[in-house]
Design a protein around this motif. Structure first.
Motif, PDB file in Angstrom:
ATOM      1  N   SER A   1       0.805  -1.213   0.000  1.00 30.90           N
ATOM      2  CA  SER A   1       0.000   0.000   0.000  1.00 30.90           C
ATOM      3  C   SER A   1       0.844   1.272   0.000  1.00 30.90           C
ATOM      4  O   SER A   1       0.330   2.363  -0.252  1.00 30.90           O
ATOM      5  N   GLY A   2       2.116   1.123   0.294  1.00 37.89           N
ATOM      6  CA  GLY A   2       2.980   2.296   0.400  1.00 37.89           C
ATOM      7  C   GLY A   2       2.971   2.944   1.764  1.00 37.89           C
ATOM      8  O   GLY A   2       3.690   3.909   1.997  1.00 37.89           O
ATOM      9  N   ASP A   3       2.175   2.404   2.671  1.00 40.93           N
ATOM     10  CA  ASP A   3       2.044   3.011   4.004  1.00 40.93           C
ATOM     11  C   ASP A   3       3.230   2.731   4.908  1.00 40.93           C
ATOM     12  O   ASP A   3       3.496   3.480   5.846  1.00 40.93           O
ATOM     13  N   ILE A   4       3.912   1.634   4.660  1.00 39.47           N
ATOM     14  CA  ILE A   4       5.002   1.214   5.537  1.00 39.47           C
ATOM     15  C   ILE A   4       6.288   1.149   4.745  1.00 39.47           C
ATOM     16  O   ILE A   4       6.331   0.553   3.670  1.00 39.47           O
ATOM     17  N   THR A   5       7.327   1.759   5.279  1.00 39.75           N
ATOM     18  CA  THR A   5       8.653   1.700   4.665  1.00 39.75           C
ATOM     19  C   THR A   5       9.678   1.323   5.725  1.00 39.75           C
ATOM     20  O   THR A   5       9.498   1.595   6.915  1.00 39.75           O
ATOM     21  N   HIS A   6      10.730   0.678   5.272  1.00 36.37           N
ATOM     22  CA  HIS A   6      11.850   0.333   6.142  1.00 36.37           C
ATOM     23  C   HIS A   6      13.142   0.705   5.422  1.00 36.37           C
ATOM     24  O   HIS A   6      13.231   0.587   4.183  1.00 36.37           O
ATOM     25  N   TYR A   7      14.128   1.131   6.184  1.00 37.82           N
ATOM     26  CA  TYR A   7      15.424   1.498   5.620  1.00 37.82           C
ATOM     27  C   TYR A   7      16.537   0.886   6.445  1.00 37.82           C
ATOM     28  O   TYR A   7      16.441   0.765   7.665  1.00 37.82           O
TER      29      TYR A   7
END
Length: 124
Positions: A54-60
């Protein structure tokens, strides 16, 4: 089968920016979580960034946090990685990956689909 094709790599000086893109085809892109990994010469492939379906969660990865931004456009079947303040240690082949769980995982074994990679070289 999901096909992934990366583009946007190149040679840039330290402190510069690049934007990588990954075009997907063959499946319903919006159901897949996407990620960018990288592999430097002589090193193992490592996680850089991931984004949920959904694009709501990102990790780096800690090494890129605050400098890289992952985003996706489900209407265009693309995922991008904006890379700013590049460092020589960012030099690597960058790979786009996808998983149908929809979860922004960080491990390589969570991604069954891979592109062929694009070279990023940062000169000092």
């Amino acid at each position: 089968q999901l096909q992934l094709v990366e583009s946007g790599g190149g040679l840039v000086q330290a402190g510069g920016s690049l934007r990588l893109s990954c075009a997907a085809s063959g499946r319903t892109f919006s159901r897949y979580a996407m990620a960018w990994f990288r592999q430097a010469p002589g090193k193992e492939r490592e996680f850089a960034a991931a984004i949920s379906w959904s694009g709501d969660i990102t990790h780096y990865a800690d090494s890129v946090k605050g400098r890289f931004t992952i985003s996706r456009d489900n209407a265009k079947n693309t995922v991008s990685l904006q890379m700013n303040t590049l460092k020589p240690e960012d030099t690597a082949v960058y790979y786009c990956a996808a998983n149908y769980y929809g979860v922004a995982a960080v491990a390589t074994n969570q991604y069954p689909y891979w592109g062929r990679g694009t070279q990023v070289t940062v000169s000092s």
